[in-house]
Scaffold this motif. Structure first.
Motif: not given
Lengths: 428, 428
Positions: A40-43, A46, A103, A260-261, A264-267, A401
């Motif tokens: 997952k990407p980190s905040a 994002l 997405n 996604s990377k 945004w992951a999922g958006a 992440m």
């Protein structure tokens, strides 16, 4: 790509066992809660795309009607032309052969295989679900969600070990030429998950050219990390669609990618690039399930990036955040494990993972030890079909992440667990 | 619901034939380019949601992290809790039984049927694709995209004519009780497409209670227009999930809805409400194809509406735009066709369509005449399985997208075509 240490120093490990037990107890006493499980990407990453939070924006309203299309209304199965133009350049495919979807590239891949099961490809003798057996080649270590798609759909997986520099073309070619039940192959061509290897143009050419016993053999070319460089060397992905067409097998490869990377992951937005015949096949079925993708999100991305160059620039900002984390992982492994000659790990130039091979037979123990010390790792075996690593030695590390200091703390703990498990197994 | 004229006055039509031919020639001479084909929202309706164009907005950043979830990252197959709470209230289902997904309820429905084919439901004797025959009941006239899903997946459709007030429960119950190959039924419970009928609580109770020969019989309850009222009477949809549970058939109904015609068509959010067992089944398969929906878009919607009341208020603004268009359709039909006793049409209290029955055998001719005069109508037969209206009499009118003056011009033209076709057939 791969850093190999010398073989384990059993004597040194045996001598260190009491000290390692002490170190592990101290680790447990820290009460950590760290997570290296998923890519997952980190905040902070994002945040790089927070410019999209207020896009496409309310003025000018025309922004919502790019190219005469009202992005707020139905239609346009291929996605927004502006966004497709940007990613066609980045993926080195003709825009007319690139579909911008929803997405998740995982959904595009799943649908491809599910529709092959239900309907077959145009040249399939029958829907795959009517075949007595359908098999698929999975390079290992590989991506667990690829394997899960095959397992869900009842496709038998054949594991072929990755070699330094990518898939083992010779082994794959022999299997594909001789067995008509083999219908597919997963490839993550650039910065492979998890080993970071890169498919060269030569390897790509061999994969798209090799004779296949199945007339409808497909390579699902998951270009998830095409733009995700960790160094100055921004290696271009092999132009798989073009090479396949040149080899006379234009329909062999379907290429997938997503933002996604990137955003945004999922958006984000997922992409499918394919030959005209494959794209027509895909859209024929997609058109029964969807009236079209979220074009407002397409426009949001197109406005945010502006151009392919804008995406490349953006990826360099990701790199600034990520490179130190990967550096932390590999330098801690070298520092802590090197002394004992334990472990082999990758030093990826891009992507999201470090692949760590521990002493055979100890990967599960390492993951369990880490868990009991509050460090979550991807389950041992996850990088193999059916979750079964025959050597019980591979662990996928995902350092993107957590903040850098957590990566460091977690990796120091992981190193302790690797050494303790090795000492128990070899010298204990 | 339905306005019935007296039977056609053949003598008057025959007398009017020369005049109708002249009127049609004049219509053609206008060179119109009008479109009543699809149930798309108008630009004016889409503008109602322009407040979303800059949402979730850049400040406060916490907006991007509602409920401790970073909506910009992976995860959460069920969708954002805030948005599910709003639509659970509106759809009268428990929030825990409501999944918020991607941009299209059509995709949720397609996946449900496709997964039934590939895997079967939990209580299915086998995946449906292994059954010799799978059949499905389609009330007619109905929604062409429902029929297309069945046709795509090789499911044989049985047409059952709609009655005044909704599906013909007696006919459906007899079929479902006697034939184990009948696995499903489409229902658009509120403001049905295209006839505008409403499934009462009693009809809903009968549908969820009737004995079924197939153990895995399902009703796909497409509540696309649950909130799309055209009058002051905001009829509540029958609580199908609750009624099904009360009847001891909790797993019979899966309910679908979306904001496609609430916010933006293609950039909205789709919903699935189902029993715990159905939802677990759905998510088991969804989890192989997706890591989660676009939660940024969920948050965008949740912030824009604020509450269920916010959605209801918003729908009243749609109504202000739409009601005059529907009024134009029905009043022009009454004015122009009434004199000749030609045609039967609905006077819907909500939804997106008017269903027009012309003189039997002339629907195709009407659509062709309209086309040649620059008025695009939904193809005759589209409201029937396989595109075949046995009486060649039904035409679906979709007046939402064009501006009012175009609806008026188009409907005046359609009336001329209906009369001319009737005169040709009856009196010519």
């Amino acid at each position: 790509m791969t850093t190999t240490t010398s073989s384990p120093n059993a004597a040194a490990l045996a001598a260190a066992l009491p000290e390692l037990r002490e170190a592990y107890a101290a680790l447990q006493a820290k009460g950590l809660k760290l997570d290296l499980t998923r890519g997952k990407p980190s905040a902070e990453q994002l945040d790089l795309s927070n410019g999209m939070l207020a896009l496409p924006g309310t003025a000018p309203t025309q922004a919502a009607r790019a190219n005469g299309t009202d992005v707020r209304n139905y239609g346009g199965l291929d996605g927004l032309p502006e966004l497709r133009a940007i990613f066609a350049e980045l993926l080195d495919v003709p825009a007319g052969q690139l579909l911008a979807g929803g997405n998740a590239s995982l959904t595009l891949m799943y649908d491809t295989v599910a529709w092959a099961m239900l309907f077959g490809f145009p040249e399939s003798p029958a829907p795959w679900s009517r075949e007595e057996k359908v098999r698929w080649i999975c390079s290992v270590p590989g991506y667990d969600r690829h394997f899960a798609v095959c397992e869900e759909l009842g496709i038998e997986m054949i594991a072929v070990p990755m070699k330094d520099g990518g898939p083992d073309v010779a082994a794959i070619a022999e299997l594909v030429a001789g067995d008509p039940t083999i219908k597919g192959l997963w490839v993550v061509p650039t910065y492979s998950n998890p080993d970071g290897s890169i498919v060269s143009d030569d390897v790509a050419r061999a994969l798209v050219s090799m004779p296949a016993a199945a007339p409808d053999f497909r390579i699902l070319w998951d270009n998830a990390y095409a733009l995700h460089h960790l160094t100055d060397t921004e290696t271009a992905s092999a132009p798989a669609l073009r090479l396949a067409a040149e080899a006379g097998n234009p329909d062999r490869v379907l290429m997938y990618a997503s933002t996604s990377k990137i955003t945004w992951a999922g958006a984000g937005v997922a992409f499918l690039a394919a030959s005209p015949a494959n794209l027509a096949w895909y859209k024929k079925h997609l058109g029964k399930a969807s009236i079209g993708p979220d074009k407002v999100n397409h426009l949001r991305h197109a406005l945010f990036f502006g151009s392919a160059g804008g995406v490349r620039e953006h990826m360099r900002r990701h790199r600034e955040i990520l490179a130190p984390k990967f550096e932390a992982v590999t330098s801690i492994l070298a520092e802590r494990l090197g002394e004992y000659g334990v472990g082999t790990w990758t030093d990826p130039k891009g992507g999201y993972f470090v692949s760590l091979d521990v002493v055979p037979g100890t990967a599960s123990r390492v993951v369990a030890l880490a868990k009991d010390a509050g460090i979550a790792l991807t389950p041992a075996g996850a990088t193999f079909p059916y979750g079964k690593d025959p050597q019980d030695q591979n662990i996928r590390l995902a350092p993107t992440m957590p903040p850098l200091e957590e990566v460091t703390a977690a990796m120091d703990g992981v190193a302790t667990c690797v050494l303790l498990a090795a000492a128990e197994a070899l010298g204990g």
